[in-house]
Design a protein around this motif. Sequence first.
Motif, short mmCIF file in Angstrom:
data_model
loop_
_atom_site.label_atom_id
_atom_site.label_comp_id
_atom_site.label_asym_id
_atom_site.label_seq_id
_atom_site.Cartn_x
_atom_site.Cartn_y
_atom_site.Cartn_z
N CYS A 29 59.32 -86.89 23.08
CA CYS A 29 60.63 -86.50 22.53
C CYS A 29 61.29 -85.36 23.29
O CYS A 29 62.45 -85.04 23.02
N ALA A 30 60.58 -84.76 24.21
CA ALA A 30 61.12 -83.62 24.95
C ALA A 30 61.99 -84.10 26.10
O ALA A 30 61.74 -85.14 26.70
N CYS A 31 63.02 -83.36 26.41
CA CYS A 31 63.91 -83.58 27.56
C CYS A 31 64.49 -84.99 27.60
O CYS A 31 64.36 -85.71 28.60
N PRO A 32 65.17 -85.42 26.55
CA PRO A 32 65.68 -86.80 26.53
C PRO A 32 66.73 -87.08 27.61
O PRO A 32 66.81 -88.21 28.10
N GLU A 33 67.52 -86.07 28.00
CA GLU A 33 68.55 -86.30 29.00
C GLU A 33 67.95 -86.65 30.36
O GLU A 33 68.33 -87.64 30.98
N THR A 34 67.00 -85.81 30.80
CA THR A 34 66.39 -86.07 32.11
C THR A 34 65.51 -87.30 32.08
O THR A 34 65.40 -88.02 33.08
N LYS A 35 64.90 -87.56 30.94
CA LYS A 35 64.04 -88.74 30.81
C LYS A 35 64.87 -90.02 30.94
O LYS A 35 64.48 -90.97 31.63
N LYS A 36 66.03 -90.04 30.28
CA LYS A 36 66.89 -91.22 30.32
C LYS A 36 67.36 -91.51 31.74
O LYS A 36 67.30 -92.65 32.21
N GLU A 37 67.83 -90.47 32.44
CA GLU A 37 68.29 -90.64 33.82
C GLU A 37 67.15 -91.09 34.74
O GLU A 37 67.33 -91.98 35.57
N LEU A 53 65.10 -87.00 40.45
CA LEU A 53 65.20 -87.12 39.00
C LEU A 53 63.83 -86.96 38.33
O LEU A 53 63.73 -86.38 37.24
N ILE A 54 62.80 -87.44 39.00
CA ILE A 54 61.44 -87.27 38.48
C ILE A 54 61.10 -85.78 38.45
O ILE A 54 60.59 -85.27 37.46
N GLU A 55 61.41 -85.07 39.53
CA GLU A 55 61.12 -83.63 39.59
C GLU A 55 61.95 -82.86 38.57
O GLU A 55 61.46 -81.90 37.97
N ALA A 56 63.20 -83.26 38.35
CA ALA A 56 64.03 -82.61 37.35
C ALA A 56 63.42 -82.77 35.96
O ALA A 56 63.40 -81.82 35.16
N HIS A 57 62.91 -83.95 35.67
CA HIS A 57 62.30 -84.18 34.36
C HIS A 57 61.00 -83.38 34.22
O HIS A 57 60.75 -82.78 33.17
N LEU A 58 60.19 -83.34 35.26
CA LEU A 58 58.96 -82.56 35.21
C LEU A 58 59.28 -81.08 35.01
O LEU A 58 58.60 -80.39 34.24
N LYS A 63 59.41 -76.32 31.37
CA LYS A 63 60.17 -75.29 30.66
C LYS A 63 59.97 -75.40 29.15
O LYS A 63 60.04 -74.41 28.44
N MET A 64 59.73 -76.60 28.68
CA MET A 64 59.49 -76.82 27.25
C MET A 64 58.06 -76.46 26.84
O MET A 64 57.72 -76.53 25.67
N GLY A 65 57.22 -76.13 27.81
CA GLY A 65 55.86 -75.68 27.50
C GLY A 65 54.77 -76.68 27.79
O GLY A 65 53.61 -76.42 27.48
N PHE A 66 55.11 -77.80 28.41
CA PHE A 66 54.08 -78.80 28.73
C PHE A 66 53.45 -78.45 30.06
O PHE A 66 54.15 -78.08 31.01
N ASN A 67 52.17 -78.60 30.17
CA ASN A 67 51.43 -78.27 31.39
C ASN A 67 51.22 -79.55 32.20
O ASN A 67 50.17 -80.17 32.17
N ILE A 68 52.28 -79.93 32.92
CA ILE A 68 52.20 -81.15 33.73
C ILE A 68 52.62 -80.87 35.15
O ILE A 68 53.24 -79.89 35.45
#
Length: 68
Positions: A29-37, A53-58, A63-68
């Motif tokens: 559910c995090a980062c829906p804008e970058t995920k959609k693109e 776009l992959i790097e932007a989503h990562l 930034k949302m706190g996920f360690n990926i």
Amino acid sequence: MPEPIETQSEAVAVAVEAEVEKPKLKACCACPETKKERDACIMEKGESECGDLIEAHLGCMRKMGFNI
């Protein structure tokens, strides 16, 4: 009342734990804008053409706190 911290390493562990913010959302559910693109680009052009776009989503996920 919290127990007193007895060692310096315990104090550091408590401080680090307080600094690390855990994600408030599920990863799906995090980062829906970058995920959609990102997903649209991958479907249309393939993963090899969508690195930015992959790097932007990562980056957004981190930034949302996920360690990926």
